[in-house]
Design an enzyme around this catalytic site. Structure first.
Site, PDB file in Angstrom:
ATOM      1  N   ASP A 116     -16.860 -10.778  20.002  1.00  0.00           N
ATOM      2  CA  ASP A 116     -17.910  -9.773  19.735  1.00  0.00           C
ATOM      3  C   ASP A 116     -18.177  -9.486  18.248  1.00  0.00           C
ATOM      4  O   ASP A 116     -18.380  -8.323  17.872  1.00  0.00           O
ATOM      5  CB  ASP A 116     -17.558  -8.454  20.448  1.00  0.00           C
ATOM      6  CG  ASP A 116     -17.466  -8.618  21.955  1.00  0.00           C
ATOM      7  OD1 ASP A 116     -17.752  -9.705  22.459  1.00  0.00           O
ATOM      8  OD2 ASP A 116     -17.083  -7.628  22.621  1.00  0.00           O
ATOM      9  N   LYS A 124     -20.687 -11.327  27.803  1.00  0.00           N
ATOM     10  CA  LYS A 124     -19.821 -10.558  28.696  1.00  0.00           C
ATOM     11  C   LYS A 124     -20.318  -9.114  28.856  1.00  0.00           C
ATOM     12  O   LYS A 124     -20.618  -8.449  27.857  1.00  0.00           O
ATOM     13  CB  LYS A 124     -18.376 -10.590  28.185  1.00  0.00           C
ATOM     14  CG  LYS A 124     -18.153  -9.972  26.810  1.00  0.00           C
ATOM     15  CD  LYS A 124     -16.723 -10.232  26.395  1.00  0.00           C
ATOM     16  CE  LYS A 124     -16.173  -9.348  25.320  1.00  0.00           C
ATOM     17  NZ  LYS A 124     -16.548  -7.967  25.237  1.00  0.00           N
ATOM     18  N   CYS A 141     -12.108  -4.529  23.133  1.00  0.00           N
ATOM     19  CA  CYS A 141     -12.402  -5.846  23.731  1.00  0.00           C
ATOM     20  C   CYS A 141     -11.341  -6.893  23.442  1.00  0.00           C
ATOM     21  O   CYS A 141     -11.080  -7.769  24.272  1.00  0.00           O
ATOM     22  CB  CYS A 141     -13.773  -6.318  23.278  1.00  0.00           C
ATOM     23  SG  CYS A 141     -15.080  -5.266  23.947  1.00  0.00           S
TER      24      CYS A 141
HETATM   25  N1  TIU Z   1     -16.184  -5.310  21.497  1.00  0.00           N
HETATM   26  C1  TIU Z   1     -15.695  -4.096  21.720  1.00  0.00           C
HETATM   27  O1  TIU Z   1     -14.566  -3.797  21.377  1.00  0.00           O
HETATM   28  N2  TIU Z   1     -16.540  -3.157  22.305  1.00  0.00           N
HETATM   29  C2  TIU Z   1     -16.453  -1.814  22.082  1.00  0.00           C
HETATM   30  O2  TIU Z   1     -17.194  -1.047  22.655  1.00  0.00           O
HETATM   31  N3  TIU Z   1     -15.521  -1.398  21.174  1.00  0.00           N
HETATM   32  C3  TIU Z   1     -15.337  -0.140  20.695  1.00  0.00           C
HETATM   33  O3  TIU Z   1     -14.367   0.067  19.976  1.00  0.00           O
HETATM   34  N4  TIU Z   1     -16.216   0.808  20.977  1.00  0.00           N
END
Ligand code: TIU
Length: 227
Positions: free
Chosen positions: A26, A131, A164
């Site tokens: 991400d 995802k 994530c």
């Molecule tokens: N990629 C991921 O970690 N999504 C989140 O929403 N992370 C947060 O820390 N908010």
């Protein structure tokens, strides 16, 4: 057996590096730039930008060695059919998933904010996993991609460490993958959460996996590939 310096002890590599993949979680504008989802949740997005140089180095090592690279993107369909109400209604009521922001609709596939940052932009031969959840296995083709390429070992990187990245590493560990988290290639909006996550993943003799840093990993991979 080849190993990499790591904690809680040396990380055992597979017999062939062809069974090793890099997973970049991400690294998308939604989380790293002002005006995206991370910002909408009230976070200081500048925290995450610090890992980009080391992650670039690791990515280039994998590219130089011709090893598999997998990028993930947290995103939803434009009609939000894959976004549970529980996820949609959390966070900032004034700026939700699917709402319009300066980078397009928040956390929606193909919107400008959903793009992976240009420094780490995927190449055509690399895998992209979209995802809808925090873990990269839930409702995605990741398991079948790993099977297809006969991957057994994962180097895990990206953001955010305790959300994530941690979810994905736990999902992968339960599926039998040997996971190594790169400490300087993962970040959180909260440094104390990052530190705690690293500690807990490698506790109890590596209950979820190992941790290491980029430079010894790159050195070792180049050494082995020259043998
Ligand atoms: N990629 C991921 O970690 N999504 C989140 O929403 N992370 C947060 O820390 N908010």
């Amino acid at each position: 057996m080849n190993t990499i310096p790591a904690l809680p002890y040396e990380y055992p590599l597979p017999d062939s590096l062809d069974h090793l993949a890099l997973v970049i979680i991400d690294m998308q504008r939604d989380f790293l730039e002002p005006g995206g989802f991370g910002d909408a949740l009230g976070n200081d997005v500048t925290q995450l930008q610090a890992i980009v140089p080391q992650l670039k180095k690791l990515l280039h090592t994998f590219r130089d060695l011709g090893l598999l690279v997998i990028h993930t993107q947290e995103c939803h369909e434009p009609n939000l059919s894959d976004c549970p109400t529980s996820k949609l209604t959390r966070g900032n009521a004034a700026l939700r998933i699917g709402d319009r922001s300066d980078m397009g609709r928040i956390l929606i596939r193909d919107e400008p904010g959903n793009a992976i940052i240009s420094d780490l932009a995927p190449r055509p031969n690399e895998v992209i996993i979209r995802k809808p959840g925090k873990g990269a296995f839930y409702n995605t083709p990741l398991a079948s991609v790993l099977q297809k390429y006969q991957i057994t070992h994962l180097l895990i990187t990206g953001v955010t460490t305790e959300v994530c990245v941690q979810s994905t590493m736990r999902e992968a560990n339960d599926r039998g993958y040997e996971c190594l988290l790169l400490e300087d290639c993962t970040a959180s909006y909260f440094p104390s959460f990052k530190a705690a996550t690293i500690e807990m993943l490698r506790a109890q003799g590596g209950i979820i996996g190992w941790t290491s840093t980029t430079d010894p990993v790159c050195q070792r991979l180049f050494q082995i590939s020259r043998k």
